[in-house]
Write an enzyme that holds these catalytic residues in place. Structure first.
Site, mmCIF file in Angstrom:
data_model
loop_
_atom_site.group_PDB
_atom_site.id
_atom_site.type_symbol
_atom_site.label_atom_id
_atom_site.label_comp_id
_atom_site.label_asym_id
_atom_site.label_seq_id
_atom_site.Cartn_x
_atom_site.Cartn_y
_atom_site.Cartn_z
ATOM 1 N N CYS A 47 67.727 -60.222 -39.528
ATOM 2 C CA CYS A 47 67.065 -61.379 -39.611
ATOM 3 C C CYS A 47 68.029 -62.515 -38.615
ATOM 4 O O CYS A 47 67.901 -62.395 -37.563
ATOM 5 C CB CYS A 47 67.014 -62.128 -40.815
ATOM 6 S SG CYS A 47 65.547 -63.352 -40.903
ATOM 7 N N HIS B 14 63.960 -57.321 -43.129
ATOM 8 C CA HIS B 14 64.873 -57.224 -44.486
ATOM 9 C C HIS B 14 64.984 -55.786 -45.043
ATOM 10 O O HIS B 14 64.482 -55.662 -46.082
ATOM 11 C CB HIS B 14 64.483 -58.431 -45.290
ATOM 12 C CG HIS B 14 64.835 -59.825 -44.572
ATOM 13 N ND1 HIS B 14 66.163 -60.369 -44.793
ATOM 14 C CD2 HIS B 14 64.391 -60.783 -44.324
ATOM 15 C CE1 HIS B 14 66.209 -61.570 -44.448
ATOM 16 N NE2 HIS B 14 64.956 -61.680 -43.708
ATOM 17 N N GLU C 173 67.380 -54.987 -46.818
ATOM 18 C CA GLU C 173 67.699 -55.184 -48.096
ATOM 19 C C GLU C 173 67.142 -55.905 -49.133
ATOM 20 O O GLU C 173 67.408 -55.950 -50.594
ATOM 21 C CB GLU C 173 69.140 -56.202 -48.067
ATOM 22 C CG GLU C 173 68.931 -57.819 -47.768
ATOM 23 C CD GLU C 173 68.182 -57.988 -46.667
ATOM 24 O OE1 GLU C 173 68.065 -59.257 -46.051
ATOM 25 O OE2 GLU C 173 67.864 -57.147 -45.749
#
Length: 242
Positions: free
Chosen positions: A97, A187, A189
């Site tokens: 990001c 993302h 994660e």
């Protein structure tokens, strides 16, 4: 085995932090790293960047509520550090990001406000032909789901970069930026719960921008292939294969 260096460039919403911890823990959980297997450096809060990269297996740069175009002093220092790592072939790097955008800016590309506005939620990404032979994306298939939340995007990629994944709203969702560097706008994660937390936390703002938080929450779900991109990066880097 050397730890993974996580360069933290911001913090999450307070409610999400209370429930899930902050960004470094999300990366650690998603990548299967134990506490002694990563080192977090809070660059946006003034932590000093490592002068030597030899103690680390790889570097991951997190997302942030800041904007790359603000060119904040800490961000500019981080961009210079990243350029040195990538161009000097010192460390494998994965930018996520904000980290993705910062890496692109550091290597000569450009970043700005996405002309199509904010992208948020669980989205389907199309993989490019180049992704089929990429060490991180080669097993993702022609399309995969990923968690997204961003307003700025990569507008022009650096010379020599390869596009690995895209959406209609953002054609530069994933890039290869050299032999040992990647950037992803999405993302890997994020869990589905974290993604839903962002949608709920920004619901008033989303409505003001013409989006429907209820529908976004219905579409929200797991994105295992996106997470595997992160896991492959960590696994290959720790095994000395990047």
């Amino acid at each position: 085995m050397n730890p993974i260096l996580i360069l933290q460039t911001g913090t999450t919403l307070p409610r999400l932090a209370a429930r899930h911890g902050d960004f470094p823990m999300w990366f650690a959980r998603s990548a299967g790293l134990r506490r002694h297997e990563f080192v977090a450096v809070r660059v946006d809060a003034g932590d000093v960047l490592p002068t030597s990269s030899r103690a680390y297996a790889a570097a991951i740069v997190t997302g942030s509520a800041s904007m790359v175009t603000e060119r904040l002093p800490w961000s500019e220092r981080c961009a210079e550090w990243l350029s040195d790592q990538v161009l000097g072939m010192r460390l494998p790097v994965l930018g996520v990001c904000y980290g993705h955008q910062l890496l692109v800016q550091a290597l000569g590309g450009s970043v700005g406000w996405n002309p199509q506005g904010r992208q948020i939620g669980t989205k389907s990404l199309a993989a490019s032909a180049q992704a089929k032979t990429d060490p991180l994306f080669g097993m993702a298939g022609s399309a995969f789901r990923a968690q997204t939340t961003h307003q700025q995007s990569v507008l022009a990629i650096p010379q020599g970069a390869e596009v690995l994944a895209s959406t209609v709203q953002d054609p530069h969702q994933a890039l290869r930026l050299g032999e040992r560097a990647w950037g992803v706008q999405f993302h890997p994660e994020f869990s589905a719960g974290v993604m839903a937390g962002y949608i709920r936390g920004r619901s008033d703002r989303l409505r003001s921008e013409g989006m429907d938080p209820v529908q976004l929450l219905k579409e929200c779900g797991p994105a295992p292939e996106a997470r595997r991109v992160l896991q492959r990066f960590v696994s290959l880097a720790r095994g000395g294969r990047l």
